[in-house]
Design a protein around this motif. Sequence first.
Motif, PDB file in Angstrom:
ATOM      1  N   LEU A  60      50.448  14.375  40.786  1.00 47.02           N
ATOM      2  CA  LEU A  60      50.625  13.787  42.110  1.00 47.02           C
ATOM      3  C   LEU A  60      49.281  13.505  42.753  1.00 47.02           C
ATOM      4  O   LEU A  60      49.063  12.421  43.320  1.00 47.02           O
ATOM      5  N   ALA A  61      48.358  14.447  42.687  1.00 48.99           N
ATOM      6  CA  ALA A  61      47.015  14.215  43.218  1.00 48.99           C
ATOM      7  C   ALA A  61      46.368  13.019  42.535  1.00 48.99           C
ATOM      8  O   ALA A  61      45.736  12.174  43.184  1.00 48.99           O
ATOM      9  N   ASP A  62      46.546  12.923  41.218  1.00 52.14           N
ATOM     10  CA  ASP A  62      45.973  11.820  40.463  1.00 52.14           C
ATOM     11  C   ASP A  62      46.582  10.484  40.876  1.00 52.14           C
ATOM     12  O   ASP A  62      45.877   9.475  40.987  1.00 52.14           O
ATOM     13  N   ASP A  63      47.902  10.466  41.107  1.00 55.13           N
ATOM     14  CA  ASP A  63      48.547   9.242  41.591  1.00 55.13           C
ATOM     15  C   ASP A  63      47.911   8.764  42.892  1.00 55.13           C
ATOM     16  O   ASP A  63      47.585   7.576  43.045  1.00 55.13           O
ATOM     17  N   LEU A  64      47.753   9.677  43.837  1.00 52.42           N
ATOM     18  CA  LEU A  64      47.221   9.296  45.146  1.00 52.42           C
ATOM     19  C   LEU A  64      45.782   8.805  45.026  1.00 52.42           C
ATOM     20  O   LEU A  64      45.398   7.810  45.654  1.00 52.42           O
ATOM     21  N   PHE A  65      44.981   9.500  44.213  1.00 55.33           N
ATOM     22  CA  PHE A  65      43.610   9.038  43.978  1.00 55.33           C
ATOM     23  C   PHE A  65      43.614   7.651  43.337  1.00 55.33           C
ATOM     24  O   PHE A  65      42.856   6.753  43.745  1.00 55.33           O
ATOM     25  N   SER A  66      44.450   7.467  42.338  1.00 53.15           N
ATOM     26  CA  SER A  66      44.473   6.199  41.611  1.00 53.15           C
ATOM     27  C   SER A  66      44.923   5.047  42.500  1.00 53.15           C
ATOM     28  O   SER A  66      44.362   3.941  42.434  1.00 53.15           O
ATOM     29  N   TYR A  67      45.934   5.280  43.337  1.00 46.85           N
ATOM     30  CA  TYR A  67      46.382   4.223  44.232  1.00 46.85           C
ATOM     31  C   TYR A  67      45.286   3.863  45.230  1.00 46.85           C
ATOM     32  O   TYR A  67      45.109   2.690  45.578  1.00 46.85           O
ATOM     33  N   ALA A  68      44.538   4.870  45.700  1.00 46.99           N
ATOM     34  CA  ALA A  68      43.407   4.594  46.587  1.00 46.99           C
ATOM     35  C   ALA A  68      42.351   3.771  45.864  1.00 46.99           C
ATOM     36  O   ALA A  68      41.828   2.781  46.389  1.00 46.99           O
ATOM     37  N   ALA A  69      42.053   4.178  44.636  1.00 46.57           N
ATOM     38  CA  ALA A  69      40.993   3.507  43.875  1.00 46.57           C
ATOM     39  C   ALA A  69      41.343   2.057  43.594  1.00 46.57           C
ATOM     40  O   ALA A  69      40.456   1.188  43.609  1.00 46.57           O
ATOM     41  N   GLN A  70      42.608   1.780  43.327  1.00 45.30           N
ATOM     42  CA  GLN A  70      43.009   0.406  43.023  1.00 45.30           C
ATOM     43  C   GLN A  70      42.770  -0.536  44.203  1.00 45.30           C
ATOM     44  O   GLN A  70      42.595  -1.740  44.021  1.00 45.30           O
ATOM     45  N   LEU A  71      42.803   0.013  45.426  1.00 41.32           N
ATOM     46  CA  LEU A  71      42.559  -0.807  46.614  1.00 41.32           C
ATOM     47  C   LEU A  71      41.079  -0.983  46.915  1.00 41.32           C
ATOM     48  O   LEU A  71      40.708  -1.755  47.797  1.00 41.32           O
ATOM     49  N   GLY A  72      40.209  -0.259  46.192  1.00 42.67           N
ATOM     50  CA  GLY A  72      38.790  -0.243  46.534  1.00 42.67           C
ATOM     51  C   GLY A  72      38.007  -1.484  46.191  1.00 42.67           C
ATOM     52  O   GLY A  72      37.250  -1.998  47.026  1.00 42.67           O
ATOM     53  N   PRO A  73      38.105  -2.017  44.964  1.00 43.75           N
ATOM     54  CA  PRO A  73      37.269  -3.174  44.602  1.00 43.75           C
ATOM     55  C   PRO A  73      37.559  -4.392  45.470  1.00 43.75           C
ATOM     56  O   PRO A  73      38.710  -4.648  45.836  1.00 43.75           O
ATOM     57  N   GLN A  74      36.514  -5.148  45.779  1.00 47.76           N
ATOM     58  CA  GLN A  74      36.685  -6.365  46.573  1.00 47.76           C
ATOM     59  C   GLN A  74      37.448  -7.426  45.793  1.00 47.76           C
ATOM     60  O   GLN A  74      38.140  -8.263  46.375  1.00 47.76           O
ATOM     61  N   ALA A  75      37.323  -7.396  44.476  1.00 47.74           N
ATOM     62  CA  ALA A  75      38.093  -8.314  43.627  1.00 47.74           C
ATOM     63  C   ALA A  75      38.871  -7.468  42.625  1.00 47.74           C
ATOM     64  O   ALA A  75      38.430  -7.272  41.493  1.00 47.74           O
ATOM     65  N   PRO A  76      40.009  -6.906  43.043  1.00 50.19           N
ATOM     66  CA  PRO A  76      40.743  -6.005  42.156  1.00 50.19           C
ATOM     67  C   PRO A  76      41.138  -6.700  40.856  1.00 50.19           C
ATOM     68  O   PRO A  76      41.433  -7.896  40.837  1.00 50.19           O
ATOM     69  N   PRO A  77      41.137  -5.974  39.732  1.00 51.50           N
ATOM     70  CA  PRO A  77      41.553  -6.590  38.470  1.00 51.50           C
ATOM     71  C   PRO A  77      42.999  -7.033  38.551  1.00 51.50           C
ATOM     72  O   PRO A  77      43.857  -6.318  39.047  1.00 51.50           O
ATOM     73  N   ALA A  78      43.264  -8.228  38.062  1.00 56.90           N
ATOM     74  CA  ALA A  78      44.615  -8.783  38.175  1.00 56.90           C
ATOM     75  C   ALA A  78      45.542  -8.278  37.087  1.00 56.90           C
ATOM     76  O   ALA A  78      46.752  -8.370  37.234  1.00 56.90           O
ATOM     77  N   ALA A  79      44.997  -7.752  36.002  1.00 50.82           N
ATOM     78  CA  ALA A  79      45.838  -7.466  34.850  1.00 50.82           C
ATOM     79  C   ALA A  79      45.771  -6.032  34.354  1.00 50.82           C
ATOM     80  O   ALA A  79      46.444  -5.688  33.397  1.00 50.82           O
ATOM     81  N   THR A  80      44.988  -5.187  35.001  1.00 55.53           N
ATOM     82  CA  THR A  80      44.881  -3.819  34.498  1.00 55.53           C
ATOM     83  C   THR A  80      44.328  -2.906  35.584  1.00 55.53           C
ATOM     84  O   THR A  80      43.952  -3.344  36.664  1.00 55.53           O
ATOM     85  N   HIS A  81      44.284  -1.614  35.281  1.00 52.92           N
ATOM     86  CA  HIS A  81      43.755  -0.615  36.209  1.00 52.92           C
ATOM     87  C   HIS A  81      42.227  -0.661  36.256  1.00 52.92           C
ATOM     88  O   HIS A  81      41.576  -1.116  35.311  1.00 52.92           O
ATOM     89  N   VAL A  82      41.659  -0.154  37.351  1.00 54.89           N
ATOM     90  CA  VAL A  82      40.222   0.106  37.392  1.00 54.89           C
ATOM     91  C   VAL A  82      39.916   1.061  36.231  1.00 54.89           C
ATOM     92  O   VAL A  82      40.612   2.065  36.055  1.00 54.89           O
ATOM     93  N   PRO A  83      38.880   0.768  35.405  1.00 57.30           N
ATOM     94  CA  PRO A  83      38.726   1.488  34.133  1.00 57.30           C
ATOM     95  C   PRO A  83      38.071   2.869  34.231  1.00 57.30           C
ATOM     96  O   PRO A  83      37.012   3.133  33.644  1.00 57.30           O
TER      97      PRO A  83
END
Length: 221
Positions: A60-83
């Motif tokens: 659960l902690a990892d989910d919340l961190f990951s969802y936050a991280a996905q919103l971070g990049p100014q140009a989020p990847p369109a096809a995959t997770h932040v690596p």
Amino acid sequence: MSDHDHVDQSRAAGPVTADDLADGVRLVVALLRQPAALAADWSRPAGTLDWSCWETAEHLADDLFSYAAQLGPQAPPAATHVPFVWRQDAPGKPSNVIFAEREGGPAGMVQVLEACGALHVAMVRTASPQARAFHVFGTTDPEGSAAMGLVELFAHADDLALGLGLDWKAPAAICARVLRRLFPEVPTAVDPWATLLWATGRGELPGRERLTRWRWDSVPR
């Protein structure tokens, strides 16, 4: 009658917000900080999951961190997770970026969860409405990200409550907003918390078969 038992439709109307997500984090952290929770055996299975309570809280902690991280990049990847590097301790166990020190015990685990939740709340508050975050269930916007975090919080709080011997029920008005955002096809005339449990394969609804597979639709509306 409490908010847990009845939903005023005017309260349930509107988008899922950062305040909703902050409330969800606060409620789940309070649940897991109860003395009975901290004294319980976190190696026990979490509800019907194959994971222990510790592994579930870490996920659960990892989910919340990951969802936050996905919103971070100014140009989020369109096809995959932040690596980030994800690690799985054993087959069938969660694949995480975030792990909590075992030496910190349950209190430390809850602190990790609270910190990751705070990061997600902050990103939902500050991200542009035009921001997009990849997810396999649909690349989403900040509102959808908040709703996804709340599903994870509330469903896994139920798993953890069952495993740790706690009482837990999520607030109906927030559940109703989350259902409308992520599960628009589910029944609306039934208690929203019961419906959210059913929609995530954790409960029964009258006239409906229990779900063995489920997914939300997180694309922007």
